[in-house]
Design an enzyme around this catalytic site. Sequence first.
Site, PDB file in Angstrom:
ATOM      1  CB  ILE A 175      -0.978  -0.036   1.196  1.00 12.84           C
ATOM      2  CG1 ILE A 175      -1.962  -1.200   1.013  1.00 12.84           C
ATOM      3  CG2 ILE A 175      -1.722   1.286   1.339  1.00 12.84           C
ATOM      4  CD1 ILE A 175      -2.897  -1.435   2.186  1.00 12.84           C
TER       5      ILE A 175
ATOM      6  CB  ILE B 202      -4.902   4.865   4.917  1.00 14.22           C
ATOM      7  CG1 ILE B 202      -3.516   4.912   4.299  1.00 14.22           C
ATOM      8  CG2 ILE B 202      -5.717   6.051   4.412  1.00 14.22           C
ATOM      9  CD1 ILE B 202      -2.736   3.679   4.316  1.00 14.22           C
TER      10      ILE B 202
ATOM     11  NE  ARG C 161      -5.762  -2.572  11.439  1.00 14.65           N
ATOM     12  CZ  ARG C 161      -6.177  -2.750  10.185  1.00 14.65           C
ATOM     13  NH1 ARG C 161      -6.330  -1.706   9.386  1.00 14.65           N
ATOM     14  NH2 ARG C 161      -6.473  -3.945   9.728  1.00 14.65           N
TER      15      ARG C 161
ATOM     16  CD  GLU D  21     -10.841   2.120  13.585  1.00 13.07           C
ATOM     17  OE1 GLU D  21     -11.399   1.088  13.182  1.00 13.07           O
ATOM     18  OE2 GLU D  21      -9.880   2.633  13.005  1.00 13.07           O
TER      19      GLU D  21
ATOM     20  CG  HIS E 151     -11.142   1.212   9.472  1.00 15.26           C
ATOM     21  ND1 HIS E 151     -10.536   0.626  10.548  1.00 15.26           N
ATOM     22  CD2 HIS E 151     -10.552   0.664   8.372  1.00 15.26           C
ATOM     23  CE1 HIS E 151      -9.623  -0.247  10.124  1.00 15.26           C
ATOM     24  NE2 HIS E 151      -9.612  -0.232   8.811  1.00 15.26           N
TER      25      HIS E 151
HETATM   26  O1  LIG Z   1      -8.280  -2.024   7.494  1.00 15.02           O
HETATM   27  C1  LIG Z   1      -8.508  -2.746   6.589  1.00 15.02           C
HETATM   28  C2  LIG Z   1      -7.730  -3.910   6.273  1.00 15.02           C
HETATM   29  O2  LIG Z   1      -6.811  -4.260   7.031  1.00 15.02           O
HETATM   30  O3  LIG Z   1      -8.029  -4.552   5.253  1.00 15.02           O
END
Ligand SMILES: O=CC(=O)O
Length: 317
Positions: A158, A234, A236, A265, A283
């Site tokens: 990512i 994006i 945790r 959360e 999220h």
């Molecule tokens: O937070 C979302 C994931 O880990 O896919």
Amino acid sequence: MKSIGVLMTIPMPSNLAEKLATRFTLFKLWNYPSIESFSETHADSVHTIRAFVCDAKSAADAKSIDALPNLEIVSTNSVGFDKIDIEKCRERGIRVTNTPDVLTDDVADFAIGLALAVFRKIPNSDGFLKNGLWKHSDYPLTTKFSGKEVGIVGLGRIGSAIAKRAAAFGCPISYHSRSQKPEAGSYKYYPNILDLAANSQVLVVACALNEQTRHIVNRGVIDALGPKGVIVNIGRGPIIDEPELVSALVEGRLGGAGLDVFENEPNVPEELFSLENVVLTPHVGSDTEETCKDMADLVIANLVAHFSGNPLLTPIL
Ligand SMILES: O=CC(=O)O
């Protein structure tokens, strides 16, 4: 495969429960107040449960794993697996799978979206127009995103996809990760996150949550980024020390933040709600119809592979 019991923690998108129920015997943990009460109610059939399906919001903790004597595989409908007790799975010889790759584009798109939303104040200017304020004045000037120095914490799948997108906006890219990545080409590597923050205008948190990364973004890192810096998370929530983040934003020691994830959360610090330089989302980085379908299909494909004696598609353990 109907004789195989699958225990699922909570309802998940793309009708994953219904899809699982067509192949396996599905047990729904969300209909019970706890794993103990589930086990009591299903004392006769708990031994048939051989798979456990969880996600980014629901855990496969030691208690749940221990309640299932014949568990063979934990499959999380998420790329992150911080909610799975990996050591317990290792001890018991339980396989573990996640859903990498299929969500990379969506999460990377979302990170850039959050950065643009913060710098260009898109949600706030939307509210300005919808509340009729445009009739009285023009919206104030915002800040350019293109060309900003982007620092990425965690250059995995990512993180790399975010880097590629930010580079297309003319942003010089730097990163911090456990080790330098030979494939990172011209991106500058900082072995120390403090140095990364001091040399970035946007810090994007894209690493996995583990004991090494918990609160890696602390007060020192936030202060190094400074009053013009922006944090995008994006990854945790617990990767950032949230109370420090909140006080830096409230006191103006940090320029802004785009946050899709939080420490506790779905509870989000309310002090952030009134800050126009902060964009908050629940999220949802990977939550598109297309990606949720691909994730659900991958969960099922891993279970089918396991119970057919084939190699797992995306194994963690
Ligand atoms: O937070 C979302 C994931 O880990 O896919």
